[in-house]
Each structure stands twice: as C-alpha cells, then as structure tokens.
Scaffold this motif. Structure first.
Motif, PDB file in Angstrom:
ATOM      1  N   LEU A  11       0.834  -1.202   0.000  1.00  0.00           N
ATOM      2  CA  LEU A  11       0.000   0.000   0.000  1.00  0.00           C
ATOM      3  C   LEU A  11       0.868   1.250   0.000  1.00  0.00           C
ATOM      4  O   LEU A  11       1.826   1.333   0.768  1.00  0.00           O
ATOM      5  N   THR A  12       0.517   2.197  -0.855  1.00  0.00           N
ATOM      6  CA  THR A  12       1.161   3.507  -0.847  1.00  0.00           C
ATOM      7  C   THR A  12       0.086   4.537  -0.548  1.00  0.00           C
ATOM      8  O   THR A  12      -0.920   4.613  -1.259  1.00  0.00           O
ATOM      9  N   ILE A  13       0.282   5.294   0.512  1.00  0.00           N
ATOM     10  CA  ILE A  13      -0.673   6.346   0.872  1.00  0.00           C
ATOM     11  C   ILE A  13      -0.312   7.597   0.088  1.00  0.00           C
ATOM     12  O   ILE A  13       0.827   8.058   0.101  1.00  0.00           O
ATOM     13  N   ASP A  14      -1.316   8.115  -0.613  1.00  0.00           N
ATOM     14  CA  ASP A  14      -1.163   9.308  -1.452  1.00  0.00           C
ATOM     15  C   ASP A  14      -2.234  10.311  -1.032  1.00  0.00           C
ATOM     16  O   ASP A  14      -3.077  10.013  -0.176  1.00  0.00           O
ATOM     17  N   VAL A  15      -2.234  11.482  -1.637  1.00  0.00           N
ATOM     18  CA  VAL A  15      -3.234  12.506  -1.350  1.00  0.00           C
ATOM     19  C   VAL A  15      -3.694  13.095  -2.683  1.00  0.00           C
ATOM     20  O   VAL A  15      -2.898  13.241  -3.614  1.00  0.00           O
ATOM     21  N   VAL A  16      -4.994  13.380  -2.773  1.00  0.00           N
ATOM     22  CA  VAL A  16      -5.585  13.973  -3.975  1.00  0.00           C
ATOM     23  C   VAL A  16      -6.557  15.059  -3.545  1.00  0.00           C
ATOM     24  O   VAL A  16      -7.025  15.074  -2.410  1.00  0.00           O
ATOM     25  N   PRO A  17      -6.882  15.980  -4.459  1.00  0.00           N
ATOM     26  CA  PRO A  17      -7.903  16.983  -4.132  1.00  0.00           C
ATOM     27  C   PRO A  17      -9.248  16.302  -3.888  1.00  0.00           C
ATOM     28  O   PRO A  17      -9.562  15.284  -4.505  1.00  0.00           O
ATOM     29  N   GLY A  18     -10.012  16.843  -2.982  1.00  0.00           N
ATOM     30  CA  GLY A  18     -11.329  16.294  -2.667  1.00  0.00           C
ATOM     31  C   GLY A  18     -11.578  16.326  -1.182  1.00  0.00           C
ATOM     32  O   GLY A  18     -10.692  16.628  -0.395  1.00  0.00           O
TER      33      GLY A  18
ATOM     34  N   SER B  26     -11.672  11.731   9.407  1.00  0.00           N
ATOM     35  CA  SER B  26     -10.242  11.777   9.142  1.00  0.00           C
ATOM     36  C   SER B  26      -9.768  13.226   9.210  1.00  0.00           C
ATOM     37  O   SER B  26     -10.435  14.130   8.713  1.00  0.00           O
ATOM     38  N   VAL B  27      -8.591  13.467   9.804  1.00  0.00           N
ATOM     39  CA  VAL B  27      -8.165  14.836  10.101  1.00  0.00           C
ATOM     40  C   VAL B  27      -7.934  15.711   8.869  1.00  0.00           C
ATOM     41  O   VAL B  27      -7.952  16.928   8.979  1.00  0.00           O
ATOM     42  N   GLU B  28      -7.755  15.121   7.701  1.00  0.00           N
ATOM     43  CA  GLU B  28      -7.532  15.947   6.515  1.00  0.00           C
ATOM     44  C   GLU B  28      -8.831  16.461   5.900  1.00  0.00           C
ATOM     45  O   GLU B  28      -8.814  17.281   4.978  1.00  0.00           O
ATOM     46  N   ALA B  29      -9.981  16.029   6.400  1.00  0.00           N
ATOM     47  CA  ALA B  29     -11.279  16.376   5.808  1.00  0.00           C
ATOM     48  C   ALA B  29     -11.455  17.870   5.532  1.00  0.00           C
ATOM     49  O   ALA B  29     -11.889  18.237   4.440  1.00  0.00           O
ATOM     50  N   PRO B  30     -11.103  18.768   6.445  1.00  0.00           N
ATOM     51  CA  PRO B  30     -11.334  20.192   6.166  1.00  0.00           C
ATOM     52  C   PRO B  30     -10.312  20.842   5.224  1.00  0.00           C
ATOM     53  O   PRO B  30     -10.455  22.003   4.866  1.00  0.00           O
ATOM     54  N   THR B  31      -9.288  20.113   4.798  1.00  0.00           N
ATOM     55  CA  THR B  31      -8.205  20.732   4.024  1.00  0.00           C
ATOM     56  C   THR B  31      -8.481  20.835   2.527  1.00  0.00           C
ATOM     57  O   THR B  31      -7.707  21.471   1.808  1.00  0.00           O
ATOM     58  N   GLY B  32      -9.542  20.183   2.048  1.00  0.00           N
ATOM     59  CA  GLY B  32      -9.789  20.156   0.608  1.00  0.00           C
ATOM     60  C   GLY B  32      -9.011  19.061  -0.100  1.00  0.00           C
ATOM     61  O   GLY B  32      -8.952  19.018  -1.322  1.00  0.00           O
ATOM     62  N   HIS B  33      -8.402  18.183   0.683  1.00  0.00           N
ATOM     63  CA  HIS B  33      -7.657  17.041   0.160  1.00  0.00           C
ATOM     64  C   HIS B  33      -8.110  15.793   0.899  1.00  0.00           C
ATOM     65  O   HIS B  33      -8.672  15.885   1.986  1.00  0.00           O
ATOM     66  N   ARG B  34      -7.824  14.638   0.307  1.00  0.00           N
ATOM     67  CA  ARG B  34      -8.119  13.394   1.000  1.00  0.00           C
ATOM     68  C   ARG B  34      -7.010  12.395   0.723  1.00  0.00           C
ATOM     69  O   ARG B  34      -6.400  12.392  -0.342  1.00  0.00           O
ATOM     70  N   PHE B  35      -6.745  11.585   1.730  1.00  0.00           N
ATOM     71  CA  PHE B  35      -5.776  10.509   1.561  1.00  0.00           C
ATOM     72  C   PHE B  35      -6.446   9.369   0.805  1.00  0.00           C
ATOM     73  O   PHE B  35      -7.652   9.149   0.931  1.00  0.00           O
ATOM     74  N   LEU B  36      -5.666   8.652   0.020  1.00  0.00           N
ATOM     75  CA  LEU B  36      -6.158   7.443  -0.623  1.00  0.00           C
ATOM     76  C   LEU B  36      -5.012   6.443  -0.697  1.00  0.00           C
ATOM     77  O   LEU B  36      -3.849   6.809  -0.547  1.00  0.00           O
ATOM     78  N   VAL B  37      -5.382   5.189  -0.916  1.00  0.00           N
ATOM     79  CA  VAL B  37      -4.397   4.117  -0.994  1.00  0.00           C
ATOM     80  C   VAL B  37      -4.237   3.693  -2.446  1.00  0.00           C
ATOM     81  O   VAL B  37      -5.222   3.463  -3.140  1.00  0.00           O
ATOM     82  N   ARG B  38      -3.007   3.607  -2.862  1.00  0.00           N
ATOM     83  CA  ARG B  38      -2.671   2.994  -4.147  1.00  0.00           C
ATOM     84  C   ARG B  38      -2.055   1.651  -3.792  1.00  0.00           C
ATOM     85  O   ARG B  38      -1.206   1.574  -2.909  1.00  0.00           O
ATOM     86  N   SER B  39      -2.506   0.607  -4.458  1.00  0.00           N
ATOM     87  CA  SER B  39      -2.045  -0.724  -4.069  1.00  0.00           C
ATOM     88  C   SER B  39      -1.484  -1.481  -5.257  1.00  0.00           C
ATOM     89  O   SER B  39      -1.807  -1.196  -6.410  1.00  0.00           O
ATOM     90  N   ARG B  40      -0.629  -2.430  -4.934  1.00  0.00           N
ATOM     91  CA  ARG B  40      -0.101  -3.360  -5.926  1.00  0.00           C
ATOM     92  C   ARG B  40       0.176  -4.676  -5.216  1.00  0.00           C
ATOM     93  O   ARG B  40       0.450  -4.707  -3.999  1.00  0.00           O
TER      94      ARG B  40
END
Length: 133
Positions: A95-102, A108-122
């Motif tokens: 798993l790689t944790i990344d961040v994207v707009p949204g 989750s603590v990033e909710a008010p920032t206009g960004h969200r964490f997401l997982v990229r997996s392989r």
C-alpha cells in the motif's frame, strides 16, 4: 504482522509507503493535531480510504494488524493499521498512501483541508511477501 519465516540475511520488505505529497500534508496536519496514525478498515463510508487520526483517538486492539510505520520527516513515525479481517484479504498487497484533491471523511483529520488521503495498491511479488514485516 506476518509470522511466516524469513530467509536468513534477507532485508524485510515494508508493506506501506508514502508519497511526498502525502508526507507534506502529514507534516502540516501533525503541526496542528500532534502525532498521527492511519487505520485502513475496508468497511463502508470511505472504508477504502485510509483514515488519519491523532494518536490515541482511534483504539487499536487484537482485531488490528500494524502494517508498518511511515517516515514523513517527522520526529515520530506514523503507524499504519488495518483490521485483521481485511489484512487476511490484503496480506500480499503493498500500500502507498497518497493525497488527492477532494473531501475526505468527516472522521479523518484531513477532511477540512480540501484534500483526502487514498491508498494505491499493488500485489507484492512472492519474494516480497515472504520478506514482508
């Protein structure tokens, strides 16, 4: 963590990683909230998104597996947890944790920032899975 045997002298493989964009957001959030942690539950309501909490605000226990720690350039590593039932399904996944707009989850603590964490997996290779921590 995985209890499978490892080859002597083989370096362990990390199950989790972090993009620089996600590390930068973690540094900002840590300045505001203090030490942080992630939990990946696999449930509903953004369950596929890693949830970021101040350390101590989400209780982990015997039903959770610590996947590893992220180095975001902070004094303390950021631990990443997953429910044991989800881990059984994802045990061969990196798993790689990344961040994207949204907008992230309200929990989750990033909710008010206009960004969200997401997982990229392989999928890990068989060798990586054998050496995973």
């Amino acid at each position: 963590m995985d209890d499978s045997p490892r080859r002597a002298g083989a370096e362990p493989v990390q199950r989790v990683a972090l993009t620089e964009s996600a590390a930068a957001l973690l540094r900002e959030l840590t300045a505001e909230h203090g030490p942080l942690m992630f939990h990946q539950s696999g449930g509903c309501c953004d369950g596929s998104s890693p949830m970021c909490y101040p350390v101590g605000e989400f209780r982990t226990g015997g039903s959770d597996v610590r996947l590893g720690d992220l180095d975001a350039g902070l004094p303390d590593p950021v631990p990443v947890w997953m429910s044991r039932s989800q881990f059984e399904l994802w045990r061969h996944t990196h798993l790689t944790i990344d961040v994207v707009p949204g907008r992230g989850s309200g929990f989750s603590v990033e909710a008010p920032t206009g960004h969200r964490f997401l997982v990229r997996s392989r999928l890990m290779t068989d060798e990586e899975a054998e050496r995973a921590e």
